[in-house]
Design an enzyme around this catalytic site. Structure first.
Site, mmCIF file in Angstrom:
data_model
loop_
_atom_site.group_PDB
_atom_site.id
_atom_site.type_symbol
_atom_site.label_atom_id
_atom_site.label_comp_id
_atom_site.label_asym_id
_atom_site.label_seq_id
_atom_site.Cartn_x
_atom_site.Cartn_y
_atom_site.Cartn_z
ATOM 1 N N LYS A 1 0.823 -1.212 0.000
ATOM 2 C CA LYS A 1 0.000 0.000 0.000
ATOM 3 C C LYS A 1 0.854 1.256 0.000
ATOM 4 O O LYS A 1 0.478 2.264 -0.586
ATOM 5 C CB LYS A 1 -0.942 0.017 1.211
ATOM 6 C CG LYS A 1 -2.126 -0.915 1.063
ATOM 7 C CD LYS A 1 -3.235 -0.556 2.042
ATOM 8 C CE LYS A 1 -4.413 -1.501 1.893
ATOM 9 N NZ LYS A 1 -5.392 -1.343 2.971
ATOM 10 N N LYS B 1 -10.231 -11.831 -9.088
ATOM 11 C CA LYS B 1 -11.366 -11.871 -8.167
ATOM 12 C C LYS B 1 -12.244 -10.636 -8.343
ATOM 13 O O LYS B 1 -11.735 -9.548 -8.592
ATOM 14 C CB LYS B 1 -10.855 -11.919 -6.722
ATOM 15 C CG LYS B 1 -10.945 -13.310 -6.132
ATOM 16 C CD LYS B 1 -10.309 -13.464 -4.771
ATOM 17 C CE LYS B 1 -10.775 -12.530 -3.685
ATOM 18 N NZ LYS B 1 -10.227 -12.879 -2.360
ATOM 19 N N LYS C 1 -13.962 -4.602 -5.100
ATOM 20 C CA LYS C 1 -14.745 -3.381 -4.988
ATOM 21 C C LYS C 1 -14.004 -2.158 -5.515
ATOM 22 O O LYS C 1 -14.518 -1.066 -5.492
ATOM 23 C CB LYS C 1 -15.223 -3.162 -3.556
ATOM 24 C CG LYS C 1 -14.147 -3.104 -2.494
ATOM 25 C CD LYS C 1 -14.833 -3.032 -1.122
ATOM 26 C CE LYS C 1 -13.855 -3.137 0.012
ATOM 27 N NZ LYS C 1 -14.532 -3.160 1.320
#
Ligand code: TRP
Length: 327
Positions: free
Chosen positions: A111, A192, A195
């Protein structure tokens, strides 16, 4: 009953993969565990968020979990920031963890590579996560493999603390949730369903209206050999549609494949089945959302129940480390 804790970030939208892979099972199993579900709004702050959106998403995910069948009477559903013991214990966990240990967290490394501004909170994120889990004497944390390292850290911190100050925390176990349906992106079926907004046409949101669901499934990527069979490697797009239809009708994808000879009817049936499977959730969500105070009320009750556990645990921690009593 085992105490089970899980955290869900109030960011992005809940999608079909979340619902079929996890949320549906949480609802089905809520009476078999002593379940605590926490909307981790403080973790969301590690990356700058639009305040109005964070507030709206916190309420939305709360109502969606209830609409999906979680019963706030039977389990505990609350927002992390409503129980100040989370931040209080997080500090103690930051002082228990080493800098080196936090530097080795793979999620932080990934991240922080992507972020323009790497907040200190992003670095100490796993200490807050350890606090979440340890405050409740959690026995099991059923989260995906990407969270394994964070749960390992929580275990190490619990053991280190117990070693230094005497038995205080239950050492939690990471349990791999049973493989629910593995739902892939409709446009990129080797990834996958997620979102992130990169692939809005590949993601079915649980609040999508029937037309949007039909359109997305109709346009789902398949292949051109025209044969209906369940083959994840050779025919990932088709396999995904079979998995989706199988998951919502409680069948096996191989068995579903035998009922079809053409892609068109399979897509039509998958779309209709998803629309039907989400209908009760959407109706319940609409009812709940009609009351502007609904999420507040649910979270208030949840926070009271959570604090009844967290406050005495934090008092025990304060005493163990030598902070003087504030009473
Ligand atoms: N880090 C988790 C995630 O990104 C969310 C989370 C926060 C969590 N606190 C937790 C998960 C405690 C399990 C237990 O998915």
């Amino acid at each position: 009953m085992a105490r089970v804790f899980s955290g869900i970030q109030p960011t992005g939208d809940l999608h079909l993969g979340n619902y079929l892979g996890a949320v549906r099972r949480w609802a089905a199993e809520q009476h078999e565990h002593d379940a605590i579900h926490c909307v981790v709004d403080l973790h969301a702050l590690t990356i700058p968020r639009d305040p109005a959106e964070l507030r709206a998403k916190t309420n939305e995910v709360t109502l969606l979990l209830v609409a999906a069948g979680l019963d706030p009477q039977a389990m505990i559903l609350f927002a992390q920031s409503h129980v100040p013991e989370h931040t209080e214990l997080a500090w103690v966990m930051e002082c228990t963890a080493s800098h080196g240990e936090l530097s080795r967290m793979v999620q932080f490394k990934e991240k922080s590579k992507q972020a323009a501004h790497v907040s200190a909170g992003l670095f100490t994120y796993p200490a807050l996560q350890a606090a979440d889990v340890l405050l409740y004497d959690t026995e099991e944390v059923p989260v995906g493999d990407d969270q394994r390292q964070h749960i390992e850290l929580a275990r190490d911190l619990a053991e280190r603390f117990n070693g230094r100050y005497g038995p205080t925390f239950v050492v939690p176990k990471h349990t791999i949730p049973p493989v629910g349906a593995r739902i892939m992106d409709l446009q990129e079926p080797t990834k996958k369903m997620s979102k992130s907004l990169d692939s809005p046409q590949g993601t079915i949101l649980v609040l999508d209206d029937p037309k949007a669901i039909e359109r997305k499934i109709k346009r789902a990527v398949t292949d051109s050999d025209g044969e209906v069979r369940y083959d994840i490697t050779e025919k990932p797009g088709l396999a995904n549609l079979l998995s989706i239809l199988a998951a919502v009708t409680d069948e096996q994808p191989e068995a579903v494949a035998e009922k079809y000879t053409q892609y068109g009817p399979l897509k039509a049936d998958a779309a209709a089945a998803v629309v039907e499977a989400l209908r009760p959730l959407q109706e319940r969500y609409a009812e709940l959302a009609a009351d502007p105070g609904a999420a507040d009320a649910i979270l208030r009750t949840g926070a009271e129940k959570a604090r009844a556990i967290a406050t005495p645990k934090m008092a025990q921690v304060r005493d163990a480390v030598g902070l003087t009593s504030r009473h």
